[in-house]
Design an enzyme around this catalytic site. Structure first.
Site, mmCIF file in Angstrom:
data_model
loop_
_atom_site.group_PDB
_atom_site.id
_atom_site.type_symbol
_atom_site.label_atom_id
_atom_site.label_comp_id
_atom_site.label_asym_id
_atom_site.label_seq_id
_atom_site.Cartn_x
_atom_site.Cartn_y
_atom_site.Cartn_z
ATOM 1 N N CYS A 1 0.716 -1.090 0.119
ATOM 2 C CA CYS A 1 -0.066 -0.665 -0.091
ATOM 3 C C CYS A 1 0.981 1.121 -0.144
ATOM 4 C CB CYS A 1 -0.740 -0.404 1.641
ATOM 5 S SG CYS A 1 -1.699 1.811 1.427
ATOM 6 N N ILE A 2 0.692 2.573 -0.572
ATOM 7 C CA ILE A 2 1.456 3.405 -1.605
ATOM 8 C C ILE A 2 1.379 4.261 0.036
ATOM 9 C CG2 ILE A 2 -0.613 4.169 -2.186
ATOM 10 C CD1 ILE A 2 2.278 5.700 -3.763
#
Lengths: 101, 130, 136
Positions: B78-79
């Site tokens: 997840c960024i």
């Protein structure tokens, strides 16, 4: 629909097992993994509650976690031990997997 | 059957990543498909190639990278969670003006939508965390 | 993208601020809202503390994200289940919780409460209907 509930914490430090027992339906399966396997042991302050749940729910424990913790001889009679392949089977046999993190 | 996997904890501190790895391997052995493995919260730390565990211990990151290569797994970090915790790929490092990247082979950084998509596309979503 | 709608339940069991789970869970809910799935939230155990009134984080230097829950109604996230037993065990009532509302488009946009206090057994039935249960 049926749910596979997983519980991964010791019942002596976290309420996740009790909450899972409270919020699960007859016919569902509860799989105790990681430190959750201590909830599958005999003679504890919670074992009567676990046995009561076994009347209408299936309770399993992940065998590699049980063995890793040296608890193999202390598991409540009637609790089914499964390996990771058995965990996968339980996930496919039930409609949903609910992790009590 | 098609599985989506969510891993919420980093390596070593919690067993979550180990349990997820053993589950994924067992599922693949049984011929199931792993649609995606999404790493969230401290789980993003599974994807740094800068971990150097002791020789006699398992290397959790390398294990994921190798499994991904062997089976073509989609390992997504997840960024938003990665930015908080310093996990960078080359593009992201450039964008943020950071002098290096640490993402491990086989992992990619993307948005939370990838998790929701895994929930929609997979037959079962299984969460491993603490 | 699949054209079928799935029922997503977000299960929240952790208190805010002590750990990041509550905040990052809320971030998933907000992103997920764009996917137009059938979304519900459940607050059980210490999760009920996420939506208590009167949170003031100025003294700990952390962002107070509790106002964001009030925006969920605008994202069509309006099924917010709170387990009765968890509230009672913590000496709380629904009056201690945020006043979360949504406008019901099927009822001439009437303003309604998003929070529904349910018993453990009612929650078990709700969980049973879900396709995906995300816990953080």
């Amino acid at each position: 629909m049926t749910i596979l509930h997983t519980v991964n914490k010791s019942p002596f430090e976290d309420s996740s097992l009790e909450s899972c027992l409270r919020c699960s339906k007859a016919g569902s399966t509860i799989l105790l993994i990681e430190d959750g396997i201590y909830g599958a042991t005999e003679g504890t302050i919670i074992s009567d509650k676990v046995k009561a749940a076994m009347a209408d729910r299936t309770v399993c424990a992940l065998q590699p976690d049980v063995e890793a913790r040296g608890m193999k001889d202390k598991i409540i009679e009637g609790i089914k031990l499964v390996d990771y392949a058995g965990f996968v089977d339980l996930a496919t046999e039930n409609d949903t997997v609910e992790s009590w993190l | 059957m098609k599985f989506g996997i969510l891993i919420n904890e980093g390596p070593y501190q919690h067993q979550a990543s180990d349990t997820a790895y053993n589950f994924v391997k067992a599922a693949l052995d049984k011929g199931h498909e792993i649609f995606r493995i999404f790493f969230y919260h401290d789980g993003v730390n599974n994807g740094t190639r800068f971990t150097v565990p002791p020789q006699d211990d398992r290397n959790i990151q390398v294990r994921w990278s190798e499994l991904a290569e062997k089976h073509g797994l989609d390992l997504v970090i997840c960024i938003a969670a990665a930015q908080r915790r310093g996990i960078m790929d080359e593009d992201e490092a450039k964008r943020q003006g950071i002098d290096g990247n640490n993402i491990a082979p086989g992992f990619r950084i993307s948005g939370l939508g990838q998790l929701i998509e895994a929930g929609i596309q997979a037959d079962r979503l299984v969460v491993f965390g603490d | 993208m699949s054209d079928t709608t799935k029922k997503f339940l977000y299960l929240n069991r952790k208190a805010p601020y002590g750990t990041i789970y509550a905040l990052e869970s809320l971030e998933v809910v907000l992103i997920g809202a764009a996917f137009e799935q059938d979304v519900a939230l459940a607050f059980v155990d210490d999760g009920v503390y996420q939506i208590t009134k009167g949170q003031d984080t100025a003294g700990i230097g952390v962002k107070n994200f509790s106002p964001t829950y009030s925006a969920l109604g605008d994202y069509d996230v309006n099924k917010i289940y709170v387990e009765k037993e968890s509230l009672e065990a913590r000496g709380l009532t629904v009056d201690d919780l945020l006043d979360l509302k949504y406008e019901d488009e099927d009822d001439d946009w009437a303003e309604k409460d998003s929070i529904r206090v349910v018993t453990a057994q009612e929650l078990a039935d709700i969980m049973d209907e879900q396709d995906v249960i995300l816990s953080f």
